[in-house]
Design a protein around this motif. Structure first.
Motif, PDB file in Angstrom:
ATOM      1  N   LEU A   1      45.961  43.931  40.669  1.00 39.45           N
ATOM      2  CA  LEU A   1      46.011  45.160  39.883  1.00 39.45           C
ATOM      3  C   LEU A   1      44.601  45.548  39.471  1.00 39.45           C
ATOM      4  N   GLU A   2      44.149  46.726  39.869  1.00 41.99           N
ATOM      5  CA  GLU A   2      42.806  47.217  39.547  1.00 41.99           C
ATOM      6  C   GLU A   2      42.930  48.566  38.845  1.00 41.99           C
ATOM      7  N   ALA A   3      42.344  48.651  37.652  1.00 39.09           N
ATOM      8  CA  ALA A   3      42.442  49.887  36.872  1.00 39.09           C
ATOM      9  C   ALA A   3      41.658  51.043  37.495  1.00 39.09           C
ATOM     10  N   GLY A   4      40.623  50.723  38.261  1.00 35.17           N
ATOM     11  CA  GLY A   4      39.799  51.749  38.888  1.00 35.17           C
ATOM     12  C   GLY A   4      40.257  52.077  40.291  1.00 35.17           C
ATOM     13  N   GLY A   5      39.346  52.721  41.040  1.00 38.70           N
ATOM     14  CA  GLY A   5      39.677  53.169  42.381  1.00 38.70           C
ATOM     15  C   GLY A   5      38.856  52.461  43.442  1.00 38.70           C
ATOM     16  N   THR A   6      38.600  53.157  44.533  1.00 37.96           N
ATOM     17  CA  THR A   6      37.960  52.569  45.694  1.00 37.96           C
ATOM     18  C   THR A   6      36.468  52.326  45.474  1.00 37.96           C
TER      19      THR A   6
END
Length: 538
Positions: free
Chosen positions: A33-38
């Motif tokens: 799970l990553e709160a940010g993007g690419t």
């Protein structure tokens, strides 16, 4: 609700490693799970592009610490990566392991398995050093480490000569037999591109069928059944979702977001949680406490000869280095702003260096809104000698403000809050001036711009570094490791004291800060932590 063997919260320097190692056998399913993007952005991949990401909310949490009396009341800017790779995607890429004594100190505090002899094999396995393998170095690992001796600005060599004239030895490898001395920094890049944890570990793992990565997924709380962690609740695309972990939940969200998520989940200082209407699952006052960070300052000089300012500032210079980078993946844009540096002791009686040096062949005195002005430096020939303390005694804390996971936590750094920290910083800035006064550098200096020649007394020097110092972005220890549940958050195998199936694997577990940049040690903690999980799972 989907079920995975492991859920990893955070895809940063440690989380990317954990996800790769846990999924490598193909036997375990992993959700990240990553709160940010690419991380697939030009200024993320281009090494010197981190000046553009320094304030960019698309990839940066842009935290701000509380006004700090130790920093003359300034509220310090705390950039942290909010994208795949976490802060390893926006940092300065200096590859430093720390001193042997740092890790031996961890073990001496009751943490078996974390001595220098224990962690050295992990460091060597991680690395693919351009210089090849030796007693200290690794080759063939996921993280390519580039040697930059032939690429740095010529002024770097004058800095090395001046530092030697001031009494420091030349050190060809800060990660070798000894850390003390000055030399050219090695950086984690490959073929002119940033070698972040995402590039080295997570991207290969994402090709596996047993790995799922959710971006724009803000973890809001850990799910428990009794005292066992069984999953994670998260917000994505405006919806609240849940995922279940059949084996373990691993928090790798970093020294700010990991204690924040624990506190939001009812694990932390009991009185604070009750005040914020959060049911207390496990009271532990150490969650978010014991914050340690490195504090740094630059001394800036106007030179007699051209520096990178004369290349990076004018449009034609930008075009030239841009073409050099795009065509050849070389030149200033392929490097860190910290070409050279070193480690020294402010007191010869110390067992190891307590200060780190940085040499930058450009200057950024003039402010520029919206970015760190690395790519638009001052109009005169300028350069800087910077330093930061390595093991300050000041301690702060990170505590949530409310029960809303979108509210940024309160960061109280308490920088330079002890007499010993102030005294060693005073000794250190005097040593920077000593380096600048040596014949090798003095001949190329027109004048000291910051703080300026009028700042000479101890009182004025202290006032100056309180006003101009700030974090060098190495926060650690907010969920520190230790055998005593009354003084720590996780045990020596990184399991959260008092709970089941929940580990913390990131820089927040450091028992004490290390001598130098924290990215490589955090990647090492990810590697060791994943090994421990696989051993314990059988």
């Amino acid at each position: 609700m989907q079920t995975y063997d492991f859920i990893v919260v955070g895809s940063g320097s440690a989380g990317s490693v954990v996800a790769e190692r846990l999924s490598a056998s193909g036997r375990h399913s992993v959700l990240v799970l990553e709160a940010g993007g690419t991380d697939r952005r030009f200024y993320v991949q281009m090494p010197l592009g981190y000046g553009k990401t320094f304030f960019d909310p698309a990839v940066n949490w842009n935290y701000k610490a509380e006004p700090d009396p130790g920093l003359a009341g300034n509220a310090d800017h705390w950039p942290r990566g909010k994208l795949l790779g976490g802060s390893s995607s926006i940092n300065a890429m200096v590859w430093i392991r720390g001193a042997r004594e740092d890790y031996d100190g961890w073990a001496a505090q009751g943490n078996p398995g974390w001595s220098y002899g224990d962690v050295l094999p992990a460091f060597k396995a991680i690395e693919d050093n351009q210089a090849g393998a030796d007693e200290w170095r690794g080759a063939g690992g996921p993280v390519h480490v580039t040697r930059c001796e032939n690429a740095v600005h010529p002024l770097s060599k004058l800095y090395l000569a001046a530092a030697q004239q001031a009494g420091l030895p030349l050190n060809p490898d800060f990660n070798g037999a000894s850390q003390e001395g000055v030399g050219i920094y090695q950086i984690n890049t490959r073929n002119g591109r940033r070698m972040s944890a995402a590039r080295a570990f997570l991207r290969p793992a994402m090709k596996r069928a047993n790995v799922r990565v959710e971006t724009r997924a803000l973890a809001t709380r850990i799910l428990f059944e009794g005292r066992r962690a069984v999953g994670v609740e998260y917000e994505r695309n405006g919806r609240i979702e849940q995922a279940r972990a059949g084996r373990e939940v691993i928090l790798s969200a970093g020294s700010i977001n990991t204690p924040q998520l624990l506190q939001l989940s009812g694990v932390g200082p009991g009185a604070l949680l009750q005040e914020l209407d959060i049911p207390v699952l496990h009271a532990n006052p150490n969650v978010g406490a014991n914050l340690q960070d490195h504090i740094g300052i630059n001394y800036t000089f106007k030179g007699r000869t051209a520096t990178l300012n004369q290349i990076l500032r004018p449009w034609w210079g930008k075009a030239l280095v841009g073409a050099q980078y795009l065509l050849l993946r070389s030149g200033p844009l392929s490097l860190s702003m910290n070409n050279a540096g070193g480690f020294f002791r402010t007191d010869p009686a110390l067992s190891r260096p307590n200060m780190q040096l940085y040499f930058q062949a450009f200057s950024t005195v003039l402010p520029r809104g919206g970015e760190r002005p690395i790519l638009s430096p001052d109009p005169w020939p300028g350069f800087s000698i910077g330093l930061s303390n390595c093991r300050p005694s000041s301690r702060g804390e990170i505590m949530i403000r409310s029960n809303d996971p979108r509210d940024y936590p309160k960061i109280t750094a308490n920088a330079l809050s002890t007499n010993s920290d102030v005294e060693e910083m005073l000794d250190a800035v005097k040593f920077v001036r000593r380096i600048a006064s040596m014949p090798a550098m003095a001949d190329t200096i027109v004048e000291e711009i910051l703080p300026g020649p009028s700042i000479t007394s101890d009182a004025d020097l202290i006032q100056d570094f309180r006003k101009r110092s700030g974090t060098v972005y190495h926060p650690v220890s907010t969920c520190r490791m230790g055998p005593d549940a009354a003084r720590a958050v996780v045990d020596t195998r990184l399991r959260v004291h008092g709970l089941e199936a929940l580990r913390v694997i990131d820089a927040s577990v450091f028992p004490e800060n290390i001598t130098g940049n924290t990215n490589a040690p955090t990647i090492m903690v990810g590697w060791k932590g994943a090994e421990m999980i696989l051993e314990d799972q059988g």
